[in-house]
Design an enzyme around this catalytic site. Structure first.
Site, mmCIF file in Angstrom:
data_model
loop_
_atom_site.group_PDB
_atom_site.id
_atom_site.type_symbol
_atom_site.label_atom_id
_atom_site.label_comp_id
_atom_site.label_asym_id
_atom_site.label_seq_id
_atom_site.Cartn_x
_atom_site.Cartn_y
_atom_site.Cartn_z
ATOM 1 N N SER A 6 6.659 -6.910 38.435
ATOM 2 C CA SER A 6 6.753 -6.876 39.876
ATOM 3 C C SER A 6 5.777 -7.777 40.260
ATOM 4 O O SER A 6 4.573 -7.277 40.439
ATOM 5 C CB SER A 6 6.866 -5.370 40.414
ATOM 6 O OG SER A 6 6.685 -5.445 41.793
ATOM 7 N N HIS A 31 10.433 -9.792 38.866
ATOM 8 C CA HIS A 31 11.033 -8.680 39.736
ATOM 9 C C HIS A 31 10.567 -9.145 40.932
ATOM 10 O O HIS A 31 9.271 -9.089 41.290
ATOM 11 C CB HIS A 31 10.761 -7.367 39.115
ATOM 12 C CG HIS A 31 11.196 -6.321 40.042
ATOM 13 N ND1 HIS A 31 12.738 -5.892 39.903
ATOM 14 C CD2 HIS A 31 10.668 -5.586 41.029
ATOM 15 C CE1 HIS A 31 12.930 -4.788 40.648
ATOM 16 N NE2 HIS A 31 11.768 -4.613 41.571
ATOM 17 N N ASP A 33 10.411 -7.948 44.939
ATOM 18 C CA ASP A 33 10.793 -6.834 45.803
ATOM 19 C C ASP A 33 10.658 -7.418 47.264
ATOM 20 O O ASP A 33 9.466 -7.641 47.958
ATOM 21 C CB ASP A 33 9.453 -5.892 45.681
ATOM 22 C CG ASP A 33 9.641 -5.105 44.597
ATOM 23 O OD1 ASP A 33 10.800 -4.497 44.174
ATOM 24 O OD2 ASP A 33 8.638 -5.032 43.590
ATOM 25 N N MET A 35 11.517 -6.579 51.026
ATOM 26 C CA MET A 35 11.304 -5.521 51.820
ATOM 27 C C MET A 35 11.475 -5.867 53.329
ATOM 28 O O MET A 35 10.848 -7.091 53.653
ATOM 29 C CB MET A 35 10.260 -4.685 51.725
ATOM 30 C CG MET A 35 9.832 -4.343 50.424
ATOM 31 S SD MET A 35 8.371 -3.098 50.235
ATOM 32 C CE MET A 35 8.404 -2.821 48.263
ATOM 33 N N HIS A 64 15.160 -7.507 44.335
ATOM 34 C CA HIS A 64 15.359 -6.165 44.489
ATOM 35 C C HIS A 64 15.319 -5.983 46.065
ATOM 36 O O HIS A 64 14.437 -6.119 46.594
ATOM 37 C CB HIS A 64 14.457 -5.435 43.837
ATOM 38 C CG HIS A 64 14.379 -3.896 44.148
ATOM 39 N ND1 HIS A 64 13.302 -2.987 44.008
ATOM 40 C CD2 HIS A 64 15.304 -3.173 44.902
ATOM 41 C CE1 HIS A 64 13.570 -1.798 44.419
ATOM 42 N NE2 HIS A 64 14.752 -1.790 44.764
ATOM 43 N N MET A 66 15.324 -4.467 49.221
ATOM 44 C CA MET A 66 15.211 -3.194 49.882
ATOM 45 C C MET A 66 15.340 -3.492 51.694
ATOM 46 O O MET A 66 14.298 -3.585 52.239
ATOM 47 C CB MET A 66 13.835 -2.479 49.504
ATOM 48 C CG MET A 66 13.805 -1.989 48.127
ATOM 49 S SD MET A 66 12.119 -1.986 47.806
ATOM 50 C CE MET A 66 11.820 -3.456 46.792
ATOM 51 N N MET A 135 15.246 4.186 40.856
ATOM 52 C CA MET A 135 13.955 4.174 41.261
ATOM 53 C C MET A 135 13.285 5.316 41.084
ATOM 54 O O MET A 135 13.909 6.458 41.076
ATOM 55 C CB MET A 135 14.047 4.094 42.734
ATOM 56 C CG MET A 135 14.525 2.839 43.642
ATOM 57 S SD MET A 135 13.618 1.263 43.083
ATOM 58 C CE MET A 135 11.938 1.636 43.745
ATOM 59 N N ASP A 173 12.420 1.363 37.896
ATOM 60 C CA ASP A 173 11.219 0.767 38.826
ATOM 61 C C ASP A 173 10.585 1.834 39.452
ATOM 62 O O ASP A 173 10.943 2.460 40.211
ATOM 63 C CB ASP A 173 12.235 -0.236 39.743
ATOM 64 C CG ASP A 173 11.217 -0.904 40.718
ATOM 65 O OD1 ASP A 173 9.938 -0.942 40.438
ATOM 66 O OD2 ASP A 173 11.746 -1.316 41.804
#
Ligand code: DX5
Ligand code: ZN
Length: 214
Positions: A6, A31, A33, A35, A64, A66, A135, A173
């Protein structure tokens, strides 16, 4: 076992160098992330950075999301050229439709599940999924403590997948490190995401090789 570092725990001021190092150390995917400060209480990065990473590196990218409205981002991420997209079950009203859209773009489609979301919530559409992201922390931050409840969720999902979709990949994750990786593998995980465990090492190949050779 595939390892997906990540990049949240990488050095953002020296990202090109840090990502080059982690790729040379044996990462299978990166990965990413994403957000939005709304679905989760943190902000990270969006298109400009992902586009730069895409142009610079050949490694498969695993986005990913979010974010509250992931459907707005799917066509742009497809144009940039990511290989995996996961959207959160908790934030999407028309999950099946969004999964179909991701797959229409030729991208591997996954559903991410918060710790409190049951795995049975994906069973009705399990045959349409390429992967599920379990998660093992509450999403929003790197460096949190692993929640062991993820182990029984992975095992439950693996059993259902054996019956309904044997090709389904299970990604996990949050708080992944050497103390839980073997249990995760035994429960049925195929892809381990790890941020702080990998990027806190002096030599990234050490944690990556340890996770790959459990
Ligand atoms: C948490 C993110 C994770 C996180 C993992 O919201 O989805 O990908 O960066 O970091 P570690 O491995 O440090 O828990
Ligand atoms: Zn993540």
């Amino acid at each position: 076992m595939k390892i997906a570092p990540s990049i949240l725990s990488a050095d953002f001021l020296d990202l090109e160098h840090d990502l080059s190092k982690v790729i040379a150390s044996g990462a299978d995917l990166l990965h990413l992330d994403v957000m939005d400060g709304h679905f989760v209480p943190n902000l990270t990065f969006g298109y400009p950075l992902i586009k730069k990473i895409r142009h610079r590196f050949d490694i498969p990218l695993d986005a990913h999301l979010m974010i509250t409205n992931p459907e707005l981002f799917i066509p742009v991420l497809a144009e940039i050229g990511v290989e995996y997209i996961s959207i959160h079950q908790e934030t999407v009203h028309h999950l099946h439709r969004q999964i179909q859209i991701i797959k229409y773009h030729g991208i591997k489609a996954g559903i991410a599940l918060n710790p409190a979301t049951p795995v049975s919530s994906v069973f009705p559409i399990i045959e349409d999924l390429d992967f599920v992201l379990i998660m093992s922390v509450n999403p929003g931050f790197g460096g949190q403590i692993f929640l062991p409840l993820a182990l029984r969720k992975i095992a439950e999902l693996k059993a259902k997948a054996a019956e309904m979709n044997p090709a389904l990949l299970i990604e996990v994750d949050g708080g992944v490190n050497l103390t839980n990786a073997l249990s995760l593998q035994k429960a049925g995980a195929d892809i381990l995401v790890a941020g702080s465990y990998i990027f806190s090492a002096d030599d990234y190949s050490v944690p990556i090789n340890l996770l790959k050779n459990l």
